[in-house]
Design an enzyme around this catalytic site. Structure first.
Site, PDB file in Angstrom:
ATOM      1  N   CYS A  44       0.100  -1.074  -0.191  1.00  7.20           N
ATOM      2  CA  CYS A  44       0.065  -0.067  -0.345  1.00  7.20           C
ATOM      3  C   CYS A  44       0.486   1.040  -0.343  1.00  7.20           C
ATOM      4  O   CYS A  44       2.183   1.509   0.273  1.00  7.20           O
ATOM      5  CB  CYS A  44      -0.832   0.045   1.465  1.00  7.20           C
ATOM      6  SG  CYS A  44      -0.561   0.219   2.989  1.00  7.20           S
ATOM      7  N   HIS A  73       5.667  -5.000   8.581  1.00  2.02           N
ATOM      8  CA  HIS A  73       5.438  -6.005   9.385  1.00  2.02           C
ATOM      9  C   HIS A  73       5.505  -7.447   8.384  1.00  2.02           C
ATOM     10  O   HIS A  73       4.697  -8.441   7.866  1.00  2.02           O
ATOM     11  CB  HIS A  73       4.479  -6.679   9.837  1.00  2.02           C
ATOM     12  CG  HIS A  73       4.539  -5.818  11.679  1.00  2.02           C
ATOM     13  ND1 HIS A  73       3.327  -6.017  11.842  1.00  2.02           N
ATOM     14  CD2 HIS A  73       5.763  -5.521  12.511  1.00  2.02           C
ATOM     15  CE1 HIS A  73       3.536  -5.380  13.212  1.00  2.02           C
ATOM     16  NE2 HIS A  73       4.867  -5.169  13.038  1.00  2.02           N
ATOM     17  N   HIS A 106       3.985   1.699  11.831  1.00  4.73           N
ATOM     18  CA  HIS A 106       3.010   1.957  12.658  1.00  4.73           C
ATOM     19  C   HIS A 106       2.725   3.286  13.562  1.00  4.73           C
ATOM     20  O   HIS A 106       2.029   3.014  14.327  1.00  4.73           O
ATOM     21  CB  HIS A 106       2.813   0.232  13.003  1.00  4.73           C
ATOM     22  CG  HIS A 106       3.345  -0.906  12.306  1.00  4.73           C
ATOM     23  ND1 HIS A 106       4.549  -1.274  12.108  1.00  4.73           N
ATOM     24  CD2 HIS A 106       2.581  -1.323  12.091  1.00  4.73           C
ATOM     25  CE1 HIS A 106       4.989  -1.961  11.612  1.00  4.73           C
ATOM     26  NE2 HIS A 106       3.077  -2.489  10.718  1.00  4.73           N
ATOM     27  N   HIS A 156       0.072  -4.337  19.558  1.00  2.26           N
ATOM     28  CA  HIS A 156       0.195  -3.999  18.326  1.00  2.26           C
ATOM     29  C   HIS A 156       1.087  -2.779  18.424  1.00  2.26           C
ATOM     30  O   HIS A 156       0.638  -2.049  19.384  1.00  2.26           O
ATOM     31  CB  HIS A 156      -0.636  -4.320  17.695  1.00  2.26           C
ATOM     32  CG  HIS A 156      -0.412  -4.291  16.331  1.00  2.26           C
ATOM     33  ND1 HIS A 156      -0.131  -3.294  15.249  1.00  2.26           N
ATOM     34  CD2 HIS A 156      -0.405  -5.470  15.202  1.00  2.26           C
ATOM     35  CE1 HIS A 156      -0.212  -3.360  14.422  1.00  2.26           C
ATOM     36  NE2 HIS A 156       0.182  -4.387  13.750  1.00  2.26           N
ATOM     37  N   GLU A 158       0.747  -0.399  16.524  1.00  2.00           N
ATOM     38  CA  GLU A 158       0.700   0.596  16.230  1.00  2.00           C
ATOM     39  C   GLU A 158      -0.810   1.208  17.411  1.00  2.00           C
ATOM     40  O   GLU A 158      -0.895   2.499  17.345  1.00  2.00           O
ATOM     41  CB  GLU A 158      -0.604   0.117  14.939  1.00  2.00           C
ATOM     42  CG  GLU A 158      -1.134   1.718  14.320  1.00  2.00           C
ATOM     43  CD  GLU A 158      -2.533   1.123  12.951  1.00  2.00           C
ATOM     44  OE1 GLU A 158      -3.277   1.833  13.683  1.00  2.00           O
ATOM     45  OE2 GLU A 158      -2.069  -0.069  12.934  1.00  2.00           O
ATOM     46  N   THR A 196      -5.875   0.654  12.045  1.00  2.00           N
ATOM     47  CA  THR A 196      -5.880   0.589  11.062  1.00  2.00           C
ATOM     48  C   THR A 196      -5.926  -0.289   9.583  1.00  2.00           C
ATOM     49  O   THR A 196      -6.400  -0.824   9.138  1.00  2.00           O
ATOM     50  CB  THR A 196      -5.045   1.571  10.326  1.00  2.00           C
ATOM     51  OG1 THR A 196      -3.963   0.196  10.077  1.00  2.00           O
ATOM     52  CG2 THR A 196      -4.545   2.700  11.160  1.00  2.00           C
ATOM     53  N   CYS A 226      -8.057   1.284   7.388  1.00  2.00           N
ATOM     54  CA  CYS A 226      -6.945   2.250   5.985  1.00  2.00           C
ATOM     55  C   CYS A 226      -7.756   1.754   5.222  1.00  2.00           C
ATOM     56  O   CYS A 226      -8.525   0.642   4.900  1.00  2.00           O
ATOM     57  CB  CYS A 226      -5.452   2.286   6.146  1.00  2.00           C
ATOM     58  SG  CYS A 226      -5.377   0.571   5.494  1.00  2.00           S
ATOM     59  N   ASN A 256      -2.831  -7.176   8.919  1.00  2.00           N
ATOM     60  CA  ASN A 256      -3.702  -7.358   7.869  1.00  2.00           C
ATOM     61  C   ASN A 256      -3.805  -8.903   7.207  1.00  2.00           C
ATOM     62  O   ASN A 256      -4.234  -9.008   6.368  1.00  2.00           O
ATOM     63  CB  ASN A 256      -3.330  -6.256   6.699  1.00  2.00           C
ATOM     64  CG  ASN A 256      -2.485  -6.106   5.854  1.00  2.00           C
ATOM     65  OD1 ASN A 256      -2.239  -6.710   4.929  1.00  2.00           O
ATOM     66  ND2 ASN A 256      -1.080  -5.536   6.339  1.00  2.00           N
ATOM     67  N   SER A 299       1.776  -5.371   3.538  1.00  2.00           N
ATOM     68  CA  SER A 299       3.427  -5.292   3.479  1.00  2.00           C
ATOM     69  C   SER A 299       4.898  -5.330   3.018  1.00  2.00           C
ATOM     70  O   SER A 299       5.734  -5.993   2.971  1.00  2.00           O
ATOM     71  CB  SER A 299       3.672  -5.017   5.066  1.00  2.00           C
ATOM     72  OG  SER A 299       2.998  -6.715   5.739  1.00  2.00           O
TER      73      SER A 299
END
Length: 361
Positions: A44, A73, A106, A156, A158, A196, A226, A256, A299
């Site tokens: 992304c 990640h 993050h 996490h 983030e 996200t 996101c 994700n 990622s």
């Protein structure tokens, strides 16, 4: 004189793959073999921006460049950057005073920023702008004395960063079930925010349960999950009902990517697995399989997906149909700390990421 025993690691011996005819004989396939390849998939804009920020820092400042946590990640990305001179650390106190450190995509809490300043570190903030948006929301609503219910996974990076923006006003809700046990100070001054990279469906279920208990719970000003996470989940939802097998390329610590496996199974895939690399694919997964779905987390560089497609082709899955559910053209500028250096050097790299910008290595 005493001698200490030395333990030597066993050399890695490649696993012998069963040839295609053995796999075919184990379980006949009904129908034509094919691959449904999800689009969008892979990198992304925020990941692209963060990775290139480290690459440009290495190019213009020289090695070593320190990075707090994994920049994104993904094992392949991290190992590739390490080979080029990046050094990944858990905390800023592992970075020599005065050195250059990059904050990962993050995001980090204000406490981490202060720690870096106290050590005299030069910093490049590669936080994804969509994560920064959630940080700003947390600051804004805490300032207005709202209580924040942060939906996300405890531990996490983030979530730690967002929580750190307003720890006295924030509670983390880890799952829909945890929504049943949350206690709040004022149910009329309450807002939810989210990590996200969550499952869209699970997040909405958590919100539904929270709102059953707290009807005046407010929504964030705009979606926190996101675009890339939502788009990749939408693509695999379309493929999953047709798939005998789904292979998700992505690392175990990639939220994700892990969610994509869960979504594939929830939406009808007969089986689904996550792999970092093509060599982790077990050819036994192909037994009796006509349709394979393939996707990758946000990622993941495209080269890793192509490796999986080449392996699948060896087993008769050479017919690849791309299933497109969205077009992505989001571009993010590089971190401001880096842009001035690039401008002085005559390097015009500014907008990065988005569909068509996906790297191949």
């Amino acid at each position: 004189m005493t001698s200490a025993s030395v333990s030597l690691a066993m050399p890695t011996v490649p696993r012998r793959r069963r040839p295609p005819h053995e796999v075919a004989d184990a379980a006949p396939v009904v129908g034509d073999k094919r691959v449904l390849l999800a689009a969008p998939r892979g990198y992304c804009a925020g990941v692209d921006r963060a990775v290139i920020a480290v690459e440009k820092a290495l190019e213009h400042y020289g090695a070593p460049v320190y990075v707090r946590k994994q920049i994104v990640h993904n094992r392949h990305v991290v190992e590739t950057l390490e080979e080029r001179g990046a050094i990944f650390v858990d905390e800023t106190d592992e970075v020599p005073e005065g050195a250059l450190v990059v904050f990962s995509a993050h995001g980090v809490s204000p406490a981490v920023v202060r720690s870096a300043e106290e050590r005299g570190l030069r910093t490049i903030d590669a936080t994804c702008p969509l994560v920064t948006k959630v940080h700003r929301e947390a600051v804004r609503f805490a300032k207005d004395d709202y209580e924040i219910l942060l939906i996300g996974h405890v531990g996490h990076e983030e979530v730690e960063g967002t929580y750190g923006e307003a720890p006295d006003h924030t509670q983390i809700v880890n799952s829909p079930d945890e929504a049943e046990a949350i206690e709040v100070k004022d149910p009329d001054k309450l807002i939810w925010l989210s990590q996200t990279t969550l499952s869209v469906d699970e997040t909405m279920e958590t919100v539904r349960r929270l709102r059953e208990r707290f009807p005046n719970l407010q929504d964030p000003p705009s979606d926190d999950i996101c675009y890339a996470t939502s788009n990749r989940q939408a693509a695999i939802k379309k493929i999953a009902p047709q798939a005998d097998l789904v292979i998700v390329v992505g690392s175990a610590n990639s939220s994700n990517s892990v969610r994509l496996v869960e979504v594939a199974l929830e939406y009808g895939a007969k089986k689904a697995y996550r792999v970092d690399f093509a060599n982790e694919v077990d050819e036994a997964w192909f037994e009796g399989v006509a349709t394979i779905g393939v996707t990758s987390g946000a990622s993941v560089p495209e080269v890793l997906v192509q490796d999986v497609l080449r392996l699948a082709a060896e087993y008769g899955y050479a017919n690849v149909e791309e299933v497109v559910t969205a077009e992505e053209d989001i571009l993010f500028s590089l971190p401001k700390e880096l842009r001035a250096t690039l401008k002085e050097a005559g390097d015009g790299s500014r907008g990065l990421g988005g569909r068509g910008q996906r790297p191949t290595s």
